[in-house]
Design a protein around this motif. Structure first.
Motif, short mmCIF file in Angstrom:
data_model
loop_
_atom_site.label_atom_id
_atom_site.label_comp_id
_atom_site.label_asym_id
_atom_site.label_seq_id
_atom_site.Cartn_x
_atom_site.Cartn_y
_atom_site.Cartn_z
N LYS A 98 9.53 -10.40 5.02
CA LYS A 98 10.58 -9.37 5.11
C LYS A 98 11.81 -9.92 5.82
O LYS A 98 12.95 -9.69 5.39
CB LYS A 98 10.02 -8.15 5.86
N ARG A 119 -2.29 -10.76 6.49
CA ARG A 119 -1.13 -10.61 5.61
C ARG A 119 -0.17 -9.55 6.14
O ARG A 119 1.04 -9.77 6.22
CB ARG A 119 -1.62 -10.22 4.21
N ASP A 120 -0.73 -8.35 6.50
CA ASP A 120 0.13 -7.24 6.90
C ASP A 120 0.83 -7.50 8.23
O ASP A 120 2.01 -7.12 8.39
CB ASP A 120 -0.70 -5.96 7.01
N SER A 151 7.80 -10.87 -3.03
CA SER A 151 6.68 -10.09 -2.51
C SER A 151 5.67 -10.98 -1.80
O SER A 151 5.41 -12.11 -2.19
CB SER A 151 5.99 -9.34 -3.66
N CYS A 152 5.07 -10.40 -0.76
CA CYS A 152 4.13 -11.14 0.08
C CYS A 152 2.85 -11.44 -0.71
O CYS A 152 2.42 -10.63 -1.52
CB CYS A 152 3.80 -10.29 1.31
N GLU A 157 3.60 -10.70 6.16
CA GLU A 157 4.60 -9.77 5.62
C GLU A 157 5.86 -9.67 6.49
O GLU A 157 6.97 -9.66 5.94
CB GLU A 157 3.98 -8.39 5.41
#
Length: 744
Positions: A162, A153-154, A168-169, A158
């Protein structure tokens, strides 16, 4: 390449030697960060005090507005980059460049791998996962580091969200699975085409989730080199036609391939396949810079002369800018980046590209900013001689210099941060002195209270204990009636034991045993001798029962002294029983305070070791009184033993025992001053050690500083509470200054 190998080994060894210097600074930076957090809390507490002046709050606010976090974060970033560099066990060469310039082919040739491990292709990007290729004469394998959903995810989802400015993710795997990427209005009408492409990639990731979700474990997994492609490559054109195309590569965070290199036999060498520059991928450039800065010693920027690309493009200039960011503290571009022109050196386009690189990248002078090497990525021999040998020679000669530049830059950055913080601390301390002058009155009051404590202790000890014991010890007429009575009671017990209890076994039984033994031995001597020994031991042990009384006297002294300490130390000893327990607790306080008091500890411990006993202090003086019960005396008194019957023997032995007990009683009664002498000496020694030793004054101040609010609770609570808050700030300033001086 033996000489190169030796030089590279030397470089790695030098790195190890410099590592402790960097690690010390990293720890110091973290210590400073923690202390600044403590400082912030102390400043907030002080600023909230109702008596804090507006000017004081200005000083506090000025200090807090400094960019401490940014300064330390920047310093830590450089220090940790230097640490990562020095920790490397191999020399790392990164291979970078635009897509389709032959990077994967070059990696295949160096490592002797195939399409299954390092896939190549035309038209579209092929390599999906960053690969590290390590030369190994032992292993032939791939080690995958898999994502967890959180890292997936990060690092993947994400950045897309972005870039696309989506909501929001997704926080969980289930959220990602159900996220609506097909909503018609998810992108605005004027969205750039690149965003549409990124959104389509997200949709494909979501649709293919069943093919890789089970692999999002975060584990490290070893796999064979055969069949590695599905883990590291994008799907082919044919595979993309399948609506349920699997994308297992999305679960892979990193892959390490260990195998024997074909193009070089130099050990300690790793080649890293960096993400392609210019690929359409969210945050690709940031990942590229991070990978270069943290993991590589040299970057090969690959160019390939093909129709329409045989010149130094704007994208190449952008790539050079990215490499400059990654280069960091390394002063010369040509130390960190080598441009590699891949292709047929005899082709016209090859020559055109070389000329354009000289004009645009090197300002018309060959190798001015970037050294340019030529090779044919498909030719192992050519790659070895024209590329790897020059690169390794370059690293053998320049890598120690680059390391030094990185280390010195990190140290310099940290020194600058130290100086900034030191300046801010000086301004804060000056402000506190000007705005809180009353805070220093507590120091004067403290000194007075410590001196008062010492005086009150010595007066109480002298008047209540030492002088009284002195009078008892020095006055023969000052009888210890309890001790005298204890001795007389003991003498009476022995007389009863002899006369009424028949030496503890009954008179009739004793006489019968004597008769039988005398008949057997034809002599009285043996029986009489054994009984003399037993009687003598019994008399001695019976008198030793006065130890209970003597123990009581010692405990009384401990109790009296502990009461005086308790009375004069506020709440310090609250909750403890008087006597030994209280003194032992006092020793713990002396030992465990912020500042230890070893001399005071010893004074109390010596007092607690006091022991007065019959065997140690009385028995040596009265031992001679029992001599009438030894062998010689017995023979003298029984010189007619063969004619002595058992009843006469009982009477004789009784007389001897009672006489010995009587003589012992007289001797003990003449020594009843001994306990008083010992108690007085112990009390006086304790008083001297506690109050008059060379360390006493200093250690009482240490005790006071460690337990100020316990010893004088009302005094300091009644003082302006601002003093304590200012003191807290000053303690943290002291702590920080100490760390910073060590760091410097």
């Amino acid at each position: 390449m033996a000489d190169i190998q030796n030089q590279i080994n030397s470089v790695i060894q030098k790195r190890r030697e410099q590592l402790p210097l960097i690690e010390v600074r990293i720890q110091q930076a973290k210590d400073v960060e923690n202390a600044l957090n403590e400082m912030n809390s102390a400043l907030v507490n002080l600023g909230n005090h109702p008596k804090a002046t507006d000017q004081l709050r200005v000083y506090l606010r000025d200090f807090q507005q400094n960019q401490f976090r940014q300064w330390i974060a920047s310093s830590l970033d450089q220090l940790m980059n230097a640490q990562a560099r020095l920790l490397r066990e191999t020399i790392n060469i990164g291979v970078s460049g635009q897509a389709r310039v032959g990077k994967s082919t070059l990696l295949q040739t160096i490592a002797g791998l195939t399409e299954e491990q390092v896939p190549t292709g035309t038209g579209i990007p092929v390599t999906a996962v960053r690969s590290r290729l390590r030369h190994s004469t032992t292993y032939s394998r791939a080690i995958l580091t898999l994502h967890t959903f959180e890292t997936f995810r990060d690092q993947i989802l994400e950045p897309y969200h972005k870039e696309l400015k989506l909501s929001s993710c997704p926080a969980t795997l289930a959220d990602f699975q159900s996220f609506n990427y097909s909503e018609q209005n998810i992108l605005s009408d004027n969205t750039q085409h690149s965003s549409i492409v990124l959104l389509e990639r997200l949709r494909k990731m979501q649709k293919a989730l069943p093919s890789y979700s089970a692999d999002l474990t975060g584990e490290t997994r070893e796999v064979s080199l055969e069949g590695l492609r599905s883990w590291v490559a994008y799907p082919t054109n044919e595979e993309e036609k399948n609506p349920n195309c699997p994308r297992r590569y999305l679960a892979v965070r990193d892959v390490l391939i260990e195998c024997r290199f074909q193009a070089t036999d130099v050990e300690n060498l790793t080649v890293i396949d960096l993400p392609g520059l210019g690929e359409l991928d969210a945050s690709a450039e940031e990942h590229h810079v991070a990978g270069l800065k943290n993991e590589v010693d040299l970057v090969l920027l690959v160019k390939r002369p093909v129709e329409g690309l045989a010149f130094w493009k704007a994208e190449d200039g952008k790539a050079a800018d990215i490499l400059d960011q990654a280069r960091g503290a390394i002063k010369q571009r040509r130390d960190f980046v080598i441009i590699v022109v891949n292709g047929d050196p005899n082709s016209e386009l090859f020559k055109v590209l070389l000329d354009d690189i000289t004009r645009q990248a090197n300002e018309g002078t060959a190798d001015k900013h970037y050294r340019v090497l030529q090779c044919n990525a498909k030719d192992s021999s050519n790659v070895r001689s024209s590329l790897l040998v020059p690169c390794l020679e370059h690293l053998a000669q320049r890598l120690t210099i680059m390391d030094r530049q990185v280390i010195e830059s990190a140290k310099s950055e940290w020194l600058t941060t130290i100086q900034r913080i030191q300046g801010a601390l000086k301004d804060l301390r000056d402000g506190l002195k000007r705005q809180t002058p009353d805070s220093f009155s507590s120091a004067e009051e403290f000194d007075k209270l410590v001196e008062k404590l010492r005086k009150e202790l010595v007066v109480s000890l002298e008047e209540e204990i030492v002088l009284k014991l002195f009078q008892k010890a020095r006055n023969p007429e000052e009888e210890d009636t309890k001790l005298i009575q204890t001795i007389r009671n003991t003498s009476n017990q022995i007389k009863k034991w002899v006369e009424e209890e028949g030496f503890g076994i009954g008179k009739e039984k004793w006489i019968r045993d004597a008769y039988e033994t005398m008949m057997r031995d034809k002599s009285v001597v043996r029986f009489a001798l054994e009984e003399c020994n037993r009687i003598r031991v019994h008399i001695s042990e019976t008198y030793s029962r006065i130890d209970n009384y003597l123990d009581t006297k010692v405990q009384e002294l401990w109790s009296e002294i502990s009461c005086i300490i308790y009375k004069n130390t506020g709440q310090l000893l609250e909750g403890t029983q008087d006597g030994k327990e209280s003194l032992e607790k006092f020793v713990e306080f002396l030992k465990n305070g912020n500042e230890q008091c070893p001399s005071l500890q010893k004074a109390v411990k010596d007092l607690l070791s006091l022991n007065i006993s019959y065997r140690s202090h009385f028995h040596p003086r009265v031992r001679e009184k029992l001599d009438s019960l030894n062998y010689d005396e017995m023979v003298h008194n029984l010189k007619r033993e063969n004619k002595l019957d058992e009843k006469e023997l009982f009477k004789t032995m009784s007389d001897l025992a009672i006489q010995a007990s009587y003589e012992t009683e007289k001797a003990l009664l003449s020594e009843t001053l001994i306990p008083s002498l010992i108690l007085h000496a112990a009390a006086e020694q304790f008083e001297d050690s506690l109050i008059r030793s060379g360390e006493s004054e200093r250690e009482f101040k240490r005790l006071g500083r460690s337990y100020r609010d316990e010893i004088w609770p009302s005094t300091f609570r009644d003082m302006d509470a601002q003093n304590a808050r200012v003191a807290k700030v000053n303690r943290v300033i002291d702590k920080l200054e100490k760390i910073l001086i060590i760091s410097n």
